[in-house]
Scaffold this active site. Sequence first.
Site, PDB file in Angstrom:
ATOM      1  N   THR A   1      14.041   3.467  10.449  1.00  0.00           N
ATOM      2  CA  THR A   1      14.888   2.297  10.726  1.00  0.00           C
ATOM      3  C   THR A   1      14.228   1.044  10.160  1.00  0.00           C
ATOM      4  O   THR A   1      13.038   0.812  10.365  1.00  0.00           O
ATOM      5  CB  THR A   1      15.102   2.149  12.248  1.00  0.00           C
TER       6      THR A   1
ATOM      7  N   THR B   1       0.854  -1.198   0.000  1.00  0.00           N
ATOM      8  CA  THR B   1       0.000   0.000   0.000  1.00  0.00           C
ATOM      9  C   THR B   1       0.885   1.241   0.000  1.00  0.00           C
ATOM     10  O   THR B   1       0.642   2.191  -0.753  1.00  0.00           O
ATOM     11  CB  THR B   1      -0.913  -0.022   1.259  1.00  0.00           C
TER      12      THR B   1
ATOM     13  N   CYS C   1     -10.237  -6.491   2.032  1.00  0.00           N
ATOM     14  CA  CYS C   1     -10.474  -5.080   2.356  1.00  0.00           C
ATOM     15  C   CYS C   1     -11.935  -4.705   2.243  1.00  0.00           C
ATOM     16  O   CYS C   1     -12.426  -3.850   2.965  1.00  0.00           O
ATOM     17  CB  CYS C   1      -9.692  -4.179   1.416  1.00  0.00           C
TER      18      CYS C   1
ATOM     19  N   SER D   1       4.541  -7.341  -1.908  1.00  0.00           N
ATOM     20  CA  SER D   1       4.241  -7.478  -0.490  1.00  0.00           C
ATOM     21  C   SER D   1       4.610  -8.889  -0.039  1.00  0.00           C
ATOM     22  O   SER D   1       4.213  -9.871  -0.678  1.00  0.00           O
ATOM     23  CB  SER D   1       2.744  -7.226  -0.273  1.00  0.00           C
TER      24      SER D   1
ATOM     25  N   GLN E   1      -0.164  -9.685  -6.209  1.00  0.00           N
ATOM     26  CA  GLN E   1      -0.814 -10.999  -6.299  1.00  0.00           C
ATOM     27  C   GLN E   1      -0.122 -11.933  -7.288  1.00  0.00           C
ATOM     28  O   GLN E   1      -0.262 -13.148  -7.198  1.00  0.00           O
ATOM     29  CB  GLN E   1      -2.291 -10.844  -6.688  1.00  0.00           C
TER      30      GLN E   1
HETATM   31  N1  PLP Z   1      -2.124  -4.700  -4.134  1.00  0.00           N
HETATM   32  C1  PLP Z   1      -2.809  -5.844  -4.221  1.00  0.00           C
HETATM   33  C2  PLP Z   1      -3.179  -6.386  -5.557  1.00  0.00           C
HETATM   34  C3  PLP Z   1      -3.189  -6.523  -3.067  1.00  0.00           C
HETATM   35  O1  PLP Z   1      -3.884  -7.655  -3.166  1.00  0.00           O
HETATM   36  C4  PLP Z   1      -2.821  -5.991  -1.818  1.00  0.00           C
HETATM   37  C5  PLP Z   1      -3.242  -6.654  -0.581  1.00  0.00           C
HETATM   38  O2  PLP Z   1      -4.327  -7.203  -0.486  1.00  0.00           O
HETATM   39  C6  PLP Z   1      -2.089  -4.797  -1.787  1.00  0.00           C
HETATM   40  C7  PLP Z   1      -1.754  -4.181  -2.959  1.00  0.00           C
HETATM   41  C8  PLP Z   1      -1.669  -4.181  -0.486  1.00  0.00           C
HETATM   42  O3  PLP Z   1      -0.665  -4.931   0.123  1.00  0.00           O
HETATM   43  P1  PLP Z   1      -0.242  -4.644   1.635  1.00  0.00           P
HETATM   44  O4  PLP Z   1      -1.125  -5.492   2.484  1.00  0.00           O
HETATM   45  O5  PLP Z   1       1.200  -5.064   1.704  1.00  0.00           O
HETATM   46  O6  PLP Z   1      -0.404  -3.203   1.879  1.00  0.00           O
END
Ligand code: PLP
Length: 507
Positions: free
Chosen positions: A252, A87, A339, A214, A194
Amino acid sequence: MDLAQLAFLGKLPLGRKRVYLDNNATTPLAPKVRKVMEKVLRKNFGNPSSVHHYGREARSILEKARAQLASSLSVAPSRIVFTGCATESNNAVIKALAKHFSPHKKKIIASPIEHPSVMATLEYLKTQGMEIEYCGVDTQGRLDLVRLKQLMDDDCFLLCCMLANNESGVIQDMESISKLVKKKDCLLLCDCVQAFGKIPIKLKEWGVDYASFSAHKLYGPKGIGALYIKEGVPFSALVHGGHQETGLRAGTEALHNIAGFGEACLNVPRLLRHSHHLQKLKTHFLESLKKRQLDFILNSPEQYCLPNTISIRFPGISNHQLMAYLDYQGIAVSAASACSSRSQKISHVLKAIGLSDEEAGETIRISLGHQSRKKDIDYTVKTLAAFIMAPQKQIEMLPSSRLNKEIILDDDNYLLDLRPESFRKKEGNLPKADERSFFALEKFYKELPRDKKIIIICEGGGFSFVAAYFLKKKGFSRVSNVLGGFEKWKSYFPELILKNASSLIKD
Ligand code: PLP
């Protein structure tokens, strides 16, 4: 919510079986990743910026992880910046470029099925004067390249297009998209969260300018993300306050998380080699549904789809009820993405591929992981079939339009209102309702009358459904769940809502 309430939530699946089919939300930590992280936590507490040997050791762990991630993407380590999450990576790129190009260029184009970390950032920038255009997708969810060509003009500086979608699993034709973008001298942000570890990613070959990642979608830890930045493209820090990550991301470094991310990346070639295992399970799942003659429609495309992702619709079956039932039986799936499944909002992804609100409300997402087994799929299919063949047999469903004054005031009925206190305060109370917290159910259920029919209502019909199963299991013979919860009910009986009624909460 206190700790006892949280513990209750954990205990809610009442059976002994537990099946996790929500791997697009997050994945379990791989044992080797955990080991590496534990070692770093135990031994390497040094700050990577310190010059003494503690710091130097920490620094070498940090750079090793960077090299591991870079190698799994076939890029140079210097092109990788660690962030707090994907994110943040998406936010950082979009905001940095908006600052860089404004006021000379103002247009960003995005697919309409981006993750909220992109969508919400774009909507924020809209309020700051940026022009945001969403390019359409076809019914499969693939970007309309003809339309994209039309939208690209000299004012446009960025296209945000994810490689694979978290809800439907659709994979974009990144090579063609990138070619188009390059012709127009535009930059490309590709959310690879993903796709990583599920399909090959060719950042250099495709000419992607920025890509986000991620660790927790890759059997790594939460709270660590990364950003690939191609050499020579503009970028500036989102987080200021230190020289870390060559000044591109202050703070950090979370060394244990970074080390875990690096270790998780070592697994990528193996995950890719074994992706056929996921595909096989997916096929087995769909074939088993067909064998049982269950009525379903696949939202995920048959081609161009992640091997682990199944977005599926069961006509006439509410996804919230189905999810609650599966959860009760120990099976974790999702209504859409993690989400959006807590908010009652209809998924923007499903809408973009042409589903109606009703159809989106019948959709669940099953996302397999490398720990998924055939017996998990068989159990899921069996459980799905039990519900779909006879949803009414499980729990009485009371359409919200039927919860009228007579039913509420009938002495044979007992209305249990499980909406949160804040919600009740804002929206009003219900006549004669016993107001309780869902999370205290385990504590108070013995006080409920066994000779009456318990009618349970919550905000949207999800928690009440779980509570109904809980009571049924505890021997309550007449339990009824209000479909759609208070949100739906209030449109039928607004006159029954008691404004400013005193709260009777007993938890
Ligand atoms: N982008 C996609 C396609 C995701 O599926 C997600 C998480 O569900 C994210 C970004 C965000 O990842 P993070 O949880 O590391 O912020």
